[in-house]
Design a protein around this motif. Structure first.
Motif, PDB file in Angstrom:
ATOM      1  N   UNK A 189      15.648  -8.947  11.938  1.00 53.40           N
ATOM      2  CA  UNK A 189      15.287  -8.118  10.781  1.00 53.40           C
ATOM      3  C   UNK A 189      13.786  -7.872  10.725  1.00 53.40           C
ATOM      4  N   UNK A 190      12.982  -8.941  10.792  1.00 54.22           N
ATOM      5  CA  UNK A 190      11.523  -8.797  10.682  1.00 54.22           C
ATOM      6  C   UNK A 190      10.938  -7.987  11.836  1.00 54.22           C
ATOM      7  N   UNK A 191      11.199  -8.373  13.111  1.00 57.24           N
ATOM      8  CA  UNK A 191      10.629  -7.555  14.193  1.00 57.24           C
ATOM      9  C   UNK A 191      11.156  -6.130  14.196  1.00 57.24           C
ATOM     10  N   UNK A 192      12.439  -5.954  13.826  1.00 54.98           N
ATOM     11  CA  UNK A 192      12.999  -4.609  13.762  1.00 54.98           C
ATOM     12  C   UNK A 192      12.310  -3.754  12.714  1.00 54.98           C
ATOM     13  N   UNK A 193      12.024  -4.350  11.558  1.00 57.20           N
ATOM     14  CA  UNK A 193      11.339  -3.614  10.496  1.00 57.20           C
ATOM     15  C   UNK A 193       9.906  -3.274  10.898  1.00 57.20           C
ATOM     16  N   UNK A 194       9.218  -4.235  11.533  1.00 49.72           N
ATOM     17  CA  UNK A 194       7.833  -3.998  11.950  1.00 49.72           C
ATOM     18  C   UNK A 194       7.735  -2.862  12.965  1.00 49.72           C
ATOM     19  N   UNK A 195       8.725  -2.754  13.844  1.00 51.03           N
ATOM     20  CA  UNK A 195       8.720  -1.687  14.856  1.00 51.03           C
ATOM     21  C   UNK A 195       9.206  -0.365  14.270  1.00 51.03           C
ATOM     22  N   UNK A 196      10.215  -0.428  13.408  1.00 47.36           N
ATOM     23  CA  UNK A 196      10.853   0.795  12.907  1.00 47.36           C
ATOM     24  C   UNK A 196       9.912   1.629  12.048  1.00 47.36           C
ATOM     25  N   UNK A 197       9.142   0.980  11.176  1.00 48.94           N
ATOM     26  CA  UNK A 197       8.284   1.730  10.248  1.00 48.94           C
ATOM     27  C   UNK A 197       7.277   2.610  10.988  1.00 48.94           C
ATOM     28  N   UNK A 198       6.445   2.051  11.904  1.00 49.02           N
ATOM     29  CA  UNK A 198       5.508   2.937  12.604  1.00 49.02           C
ATOM     30  C   UNK A 198       6.193   3.942  13.524  1.00 49.02           C
ATOM     31  N   UNK A 199       7.300   3.534  14.167  1.00 47.10           N
ATOM     32  CA  UNK A 199       8.008   4.469  15.037  1.00 47.10           C
ATOM     33  C   UNK A 199       8.585   5.637  14.241  1.00 47.10           C
ATOM     34  N   UNK A 200       9.161   5.335  13.094  1.00 50.11           N
ATOM     35  CA  UNK A 200       9.739   6.388  12.258  1.00 50.11           C
ATOM     36  C   UNK A 200       8.667   7.353  11.781  1.00 50.11           C
ATOM     37  N   UNK A 201       7.536   6.809  11.357  1.00 51.76           N
ATOM     38  CA  UNK A 201       6.434   7.665  10.911  1.00 51.76           C
ATOM     39  C   UNK A 201       5.888   8.512  12.065  1.00 51.76           C
ATOM     40  N   UNK A 202       5.833   7.909  13.255  1.00 58.87           N
ATOM     41  CA  UNK A 202       5.278   8.634  14.405  1.00 58.87           C
ATOM     42  C   UNK A 202       6.201   9.750  14.877  1.00 58.87           C
ATOM     43  N   UNK A 203       7.499   9.478  14.925  1.00 63.47           N
ATOM     44  CA  UNK A 203       8.442  10.447  15.474  1.00 63.47           C
ATOM     45  C   UNK A 203       8.858  11.506  14.455  1.00 63.47           C
ATOM     46  N   UNK A 204       9.110  11.063  13.222  1.00 61.31           N
ATOM     47  CA  UNK A 204       9.581  12.006  12.206  1.00 61.31           C
ATOM     48  C   UNK A 204       8.446  12.577  11.369  1.00 61.31           C
ATOM     49  N   UNK A 205       7.290  11.924  11.384  1.00 59.88           N
ATOM     50  CA  UNK A 205       6.176  12.361  10.557  1.00 59.88           C
ATOM     51  C   UNK A 205       5.774  13.816  10.741  1.00 59.88           C
TER      52      UNK A 205
END
Length: 263
Positions: A9-25
């Motif tokens: 959960x923790x590593x997944x959340x840490x990776x997902x937030x910046x990746x989501x912002x980078x790809x969908x931003x």
């Protein structure tokens, strides 16, 4: 099973937030280029404005894709170039060939990575792909040495000697057994290597080398807005935090995956 999933959960959340912002931003970012008061808080800008009055949140949405894509490209190029060389050096019984492959890389290792980055990007054209190639070149000697060490240990196993006695070709032994058995070693290095590539790309952006001065990413935001850190901290803190989250998250995620495979 639930306990194992909880560990992601923790590593997944840490990776997902910046990746989501980078790809969908960039898909949801505003095309409005209007400028307000520099380094201001409020005024319809919930993260304030940057050094020229642009909306910080909009710049965050636009600034992650280039950084992550360059780091991913650099990491992929590193392994594609380094692993075959390390595998060949580790499996060869020809000492001369081993010396020819490894000694030039030792010379590259003697040069500090940041100094090499500055030297190479200063004479190369400003391009994200050139920057990816430079970062890959800096990382190749380390990955070659890791791959060679793993291949040396694996090629000394009785299973490899048995395959040789059975007449298996060197290519089949190398790709079919040694390379497959190196996966855990390379996977353990991959998280650290991606983090190092991310920081090198971010450092190049921070120093204003290797990319066009007009290009914007999270590292460039930190550099350009640091003068207003105590006036409008979000313009520096948010992009810096996203870079740290990505680096820490990738390492934690790979560490968790390796632990799960070892059980």
């Amino acid at each position: 099973m639930m306990r194992r999933l909880t560990g992601y959960v923790l590593p997944g959340a840490l990776v997902t937030v910046p990746l989501l912002l980078a790809l969908a931003g960039p898909l949801v970012a505003s095309g409005d280029t209007a400028k307000d008061v520099p380094f201001s808080l409020g005024g319809g800008h919930w993260l304030g404005t940057d050094f020229v009055g642009r909306d910080v949140w909009n710049e965050v949405l636009l600034g992650g894709r280039s950084l992550i894509l360059i780091a991913v490209a650099a990491t992929a190029c590193t392994y594609l170039a380094a692993v075959p060389v390390g595998l060949a050096a580790g499996m060869t019984r020809n000492r001369v060939l081993d010396e020819v492959l490894m000694r030039p890389l030792d010379l590259l290792l003697a040069v500090p990575s940041m100094l090499m980055l500055l030297l190479l990007v200063s004479i190369a054209p400003h391009s994200p792909w050139v920057l990816a190639a430079v970062v890959a070149l800096i990382n190749i000697p380390d990955v070659v040495r890791i791959s060679r060490a793993a291949a040396l240990a694996l090629s000394a196993r009785p299973a490899v000697e048995a395959m040789r006695l059975q007449g298996e070709s060197r290519i089949r032994i190398g790709l079919g057994y040694v390379a497959r058995s190196m996966r855990r070693t390379l996977a353990a290095d991959l998280g650290t290597r991606f983090t190092g590539a991310t920081y090198l790309v971010a450092s190049a952006s921070f120093l204003g080398v290797g990319i066009s001065p007009q290009a914007g990413d999270w590292a460039a935001m930190v550099d350009r807005n640091r003068g207003g850190l105590f006036v409008q901290p979000w313009a520096v803190v948010v992009p810096a935090l996203l870079i740290v989250m990505l680096a820490v998250g990738v390492n934690l995620l790979f560490d968790r995956i390796l632990r799960a495979e070892a059980r």
